[in-house]
Design a protein around this motif. Sequence first.
Motif, PDB file in Angstrom:
ATOM      1  N   ARG A  84       3.207   5.892  -2.799  1.00 15.69           N
ATOM      2  CA  ARG A  84       4.338   6.742  -3.174  1.00 15.69           C
ATOM      3  C   ARG A  84       4.454   6.823  -4.689  1.00 15.69           C
ATOM      4  O   ARG A  84       4.691   7.884  -5.268  1.00 15.69           O
ATOM      5  CB  ARG A  84       5.629   6.163  -2.599  1.00 15.69           C
ATOM      6  CG  ARG A  84       5.890   6.507  -1.156  1.00 15.69           C
ATOM      7  CD  ARG A  84       7.343   6.249  -0.816  1.00 15.69           C
ATOM      8  NE  ARG A  84       7.786   4.904  -1.109  1.00 15.69           N
ATOM      9  CZ  ARG A  84       7.687   3.896  -0.249  1.00 15.69           C
ATOM     10  NH1 ARG A  84       7.165   4.090   0.941  1.00 15.69           N
ATOM     11  NH2 ARG A  84       8.107   2.701  -0.565  1.00 15.69           N
ATOM     12  N   LEU A  85       4.282   5.672  -5.320  1.00 13.08           N
ATOM     13  CA  LEU A  85       4.436   5.580  -6.770  1.00 13.08           C
ATOM     14  C   LEU A  85       3.407   6.455  -7.474  1.00 13.08           C
ATOM     15  O   LEU A  85       3.745   7.215  -8.377  1.00 13.08           O
ATOM     16  CB  LEU A  85       4.237   4.115  -7.161  1.00 13.08           C
ATOM     17  CG  LEU A  85       4.751   3.700  -8.514  1.00 13.08           C
ATOM     18  CD1 LEU A  85       6.259   3.832  -8.540  1.00 13.08           C
ATOM     19  CD2 LEU A  85       4.331   2.266  -8.780  1.00 13.08           C
ATOM     20  N   ALA A  86       2.144   6.356  -7.019  1.00 10.89           N
ATOM     21  CA  ALA A  86       1.086   7.140  -7.648  1.00 10.89           C
ATOM     22  C   ALA A  86       1.393   8.624  -7.498  1.00 10.89           C
ATOM     23  O   ALA A  86       1.230   9.401  -8.439  1.00 10.89           O
ATOM     24  CB  ALA A  86      -0.260   6.794  -7.009  1.00 10.89           C
ATOM     25  N   SER A 106       0.830  -1.209   0.000  1.00 11.43           N
ATOM     26  CA  SER A 106       0.000   0.000   0.000  1.00 11.43           C
ATOM     27  C   SER A 106       0.856   1.246   0.000  1.00 11.43           C
ATOM     28  O   SER A 106       0.608   2.187  -0.764  1.00 11.43           O
ATOM     29  CB  SER A 106      -0.889   0.029   1.243  1.00 11.43           C
ATOM     30  OG  SER A 106      -1.884  -0.914   1.130  1.00 11.43           O
ATOM     31  N   LEU A 107       1.866   1.256   0.874  1.00 10.46           N
ATOM     32  CA  LEU A 107       2.711   2.446   0.990  1.00 10.46           C
ATOM     33  C   LEU A 107       3.491   2.669  -0.292  1.00 10.46           C
ATOM     34  O   LEU A 107       3.608   3.799  -0.775  1.00 10.46           O
ATOM     35  CB  LEU A 107       3.661   2.297   2.180  1.00 10.46           C
ATOM     36  CG  LEU A 107       2.988   2.338   3.552  1.00 10.46           C
ATOM     37  CD1 LEU A 107       3.980   1.987   4.643  1.00 10.46           C
ATOM     38  CD2 LEU A 107       2.399   3.721   3.804  1.00 10.46           C
ATOM     39  N   ALA A 108       4.035   1.592  -0.880  1.00  7.64           N
ATOM     40  CA  ALA A 108       4.852   1.734  -2.085  1.00  7.64           C
ATOM     41  C   ALA A 108       4.007   2.231  -3.247  1.00  7.64           C
ATOM     42  O   ALA A 108       4.418   3.131  -3.980  1.00  7.64           O
ATOM     43  CB  ALA A 108       5.502   0.408  -2.428  1.00  7.64           C
ATOM     44  N   THR A 109       2.812   1.673  -3.420  1.00 10.46           N
ATOM     45  CA  THR A 109       1.978   2.114  -4.534  1.00 10.46           C
ATOM     46  C   THR A 109       1.484   3.529  -4.302  1.00 10.46           C
ATOM     47  O   THR A 109       1.324   4.293  -5.249  1.00 10.46           O
ATOM     48  CB  THR A 109       0.778   1.166  -4.743  1.00 10.46           C
ATOM     49  OG1 THR A 109       0.155   0.959  -3.483  1.00 10.46           O
ATOM     50  CG2 THR A 109       1.224  -0.137  -5.333  1.00 10.46           C
ATOM     51  N   PHE A 151       9.165   0.390  -9.888  1.00 11.11           N
ATOM     52  CA  PHE A 151       8.436   0.293  -8.625  1.00 11.11           C
ATOM     53  C   PHE A 151       8.620  -1.061  -7.930  1.00 11.11           C
ATOM     54  O   PHE A 151       8.380  -1.196  -6.753  1.00 11.11           O
ATOM     55  CB  PHE A 151       6.950   0.578  -8.862  1.00 11.11           C
ATOM     56  CG  PHE A 151       6.200  -0.556  -9.460  1.00 11.11           C
ATOM     57  CD1 PHE A 151       5.492  -1.404  -8.631  1.00 11.11           C
ATOM     58  CD2 PHE A 151       6.181  -0.780 -10.827  1.00 11.11           C
ATOM     59  CE1 PHE A 151       4.782  -2.450  -9.171  1.00 11.11           C
ATOM     60  CE2 PHE A 151       5.488  -1.832 -11.356  1.00 11.11           C
ATOM     61  CZ  PHE A 151       4.775  -2.670 -10.538  1.00 11.11           C
ATOM     62  N   LEU A 152       9.047  -2.091  -8.667  1.00 12.38           N
ATOM     63  CA  LEU A 152       9.124  -3.422  -8.074  1.00 12.38           C
ATOM     64  C   LEU A 152      10.061  -3.467  -6.873  1.00 12.38           C
ATOM     65  O   LEU A 152       9.797  -4.130  -5.880  1.00 12.38           O
ATOM     66  CB  LEU A 152       9.591  -4.446  -9.110  1.00 12.38           C
ATOM     67  CG  LEU A 152       8.465  -5.035  -9.949  1.00 12.38           C
ATOM     68  CD1 LEU A 152       9.028  -5.989 -10.971  1.00 12.38           C
ATOM     69  CD2 LEU A 152       7.446  -5.726  -9.062  1.00 12.38           C
ATOM     70  N   THR A 153      11.200  -2.761  -6.974  1.00 12.06           N
ATOM     71  CA  THR A 153      12.141  -2.795  -5.864  1.00 12.06           C
ATOM     72  C   THR A 153      11.859  -1.698  -4.848  1.00 12.06           C
ATOM     73  O   THR A 153      12.530  -1.594  -3.846  1.00 12.06           O
ATOM     74  CB  THR A 153      13.585  -2.650  -6.364  1.00 12.06           C
ATOM     75  OG1 THR A 153      13.651  -1.480  -7.173  1.00 12.06           O
ATOM     76  CG2 THR A 153      14.012  -3.855  -7.150  1.00 12.06           C
ATOM     77  N   GLY A 154      10.823  -0.893  -5.115  1.00 12.59           N
ATOM     78  CA  GLY A 154      10.494   0.164  -4.164  1.00 12.59           C
ATOM     79  C   GLY A 154       9.632  -0.334  -3.021  1.00 12.59           C
ATOM     80  O   GLY A 154       9.213   0.437  -2.177  1.00 12.59           O
ATOM     81  N   LEU A 155       9.346  -1.650  -3.002  1.00 12.21           N
ATOM     82  CA  LEU A 155       8.481  -2.214  -1.971  1.00 12.21           C
ATOM     83  C   LEU A 155       9.195  -2.154  -0.622  1.00 12.21           C
ATOM     84  O   LEU A 155      10.211  -2.801  -0.418  1.00 12.21           O
ATOM     85  CB  LEU A 155       8.173  -3.670  -2.329  1.00 12.21           C
ATOM     86  CG  LEU A 155       6.929  -4.263  -1.702  1.00 12.21           C
ATOM     87  CD1 LEU A 155       5.693  -3.548  -2.216  1.00 12.21           C
ATOM     88  CD2 LEU A 155       6.848  -5.735  -2.018  1.00 12.21           C
ATOM     89  N   GLY A 156       8.682  -1.372   0.275  1.00 10.63           N
ATOM     90  CA  GLY A 156       9.338  -1.269   1.574  1.00 10.63           C
ATOM     91  C   GLY A 156       8.824  -0.070   2.319  1.00 10.63           C
ATOM     92  O   GLY A 156       7.832   0.543   1.925  1.00 10.63           O
TER      93      GLY A 156
END
Lengths: 301, 225
Positions: free
Chosen positions: A55-57, A50-53, A260-265
């Motif tokens: 940020r991404l959006a 949730s947090l990563a997406t 975004f795949l490695t931005g999970l965290g």
Amino acid sequence: MSVLPTVVKEFIVGDVQADRVVPPSGFTATLTTFAAGAMAFLAIFALALSLATGRLAARWGDDLAHSSTLRISAPEGQMAEQTAAALRLLKTTPGVESARALTAEEQGALLEPWFGPDLPIEDLPIPQLIEIQETQSGYDAAGLRLRLQGEVPGAVLDDHNRWRRPLEQAAGRLRLLGLVSILLIAATTATIITLAANAALAANAQVIAVLRVVGAQDSYIAKAFVRRFTLRALLGAAIGVVAGMAAVLLLPAAQPEGGFLTGLGFQGGSWLLPMLIPPLAGVVAYFATRHAARRTLSELD
Amino acid sequence: MIELDNTAYSYGGGELLSNISLKLAPGSFHFLTGPSGAGKTTFLKLCYGALIPTSGHVRLFDQDVRDMDRDDHAMARRRIGVVHQDCQFLDHLPIADNVALPLMVSGRETLENHSNLKELMHWVGLGNRANALPPEMSGGERQRAALARAVIMSPDVVLADEPTGNVDWEMSQRLLQLLIELNKMGKTIMIATHDMNLIRAAKSQVQARVLRIANRKLQLAGADL
């Protein structure tokens, strides 16, 4: 507020005597702790997603909202001329803050992921890209297109809307999915703990009958069960959070190439969010067990 | 304190007990007899609120059992000590803790009560069995422990269902003595038994009334006992 810590402290330290009246149950206790741990572990990933997406959006929104790209395809001889004409035109367009032609190196870097570093792109008829930064109010895209048609026939304006919308939408959906997952995890935790509490209450029917005979109130009986399950859920969730955070830490760090795949965290203050999971699991367990105990007890003689 | 007014009880078939009226006065001593299956246990259960009468009224300490909620029942049971025929304990706790359980659940486990507990355990002949677990104990020992548990809160009423069923004559005399002592302290006692010798032994020491359940009715037994 000073009452609350006392209540919580009493609850955790507990009435040692009251706790003893329910026989210890090693195996089911372990199962409850394990389930709470597994749920907390999953919650960590749902939270990270949730947090990563989110940020991404936000990033896509910011980056793409106020920029556009002009692509100029022209025969080799006219390329420099048309680029200059386009830049001149853009400078006089209201709503355009700045316009800059990308250098050959920058264009090469953009193509490298697709063609590899060794391709002699200098020899290819590559279109010239112009990066446009908009002002806060933005420009009139339809008007600009019309003017470009007349003065720079080889130019194609891309205002990024067709890229941004689906990406933002996808990111928003992913975020929603993460939040729904967290809610489902909480509900599943409540379900598992209710089932475990019901099983414990059923297995201890004789204990409850004896306690009733000697004059124990329902609240006393319920307390013994509620305290146990709450503490088990707290412990399990704490273990699950530690394991989940360790797993997130071990993920490769965010890199521009990975997207975004490695931005999970977790980043910055959001590292504190997982700390809320064990107390929340405890609260869920408290109410689930209390509800189960009260219902079971009220159905007895 | 316990009042039955035209009470009847049925388990679904015909009535097991009907038209029962009785007022247990403070300080009275009652025996309850009757053939097995006549409803002695059911009658006792009506007396401590474990069963709600199918008709008529039962009042515990001036409160109708139908109007009592679960906490009221819990409070009433702290004032009524009950010895069941098949006494149940918390099998994972030593017998001394089981005897002290009523104190524990009512938050009255004090140091003073702790010395009373020791004394009481000696009284029922379990002084050296304090750390035994209930499943390790004989039927007689369990019954003595159940009696100790029933009286530790110093209840107003003691209801005992065949308290001497599993003990030898000497021990049944001791249990009877304990109940007589309690009665002399002003407690109300009701003992369900079919041991006529026990009733005779008691009658020489205490003013006891004998109730008999027969043909669904409660009768005051004659002087022939």
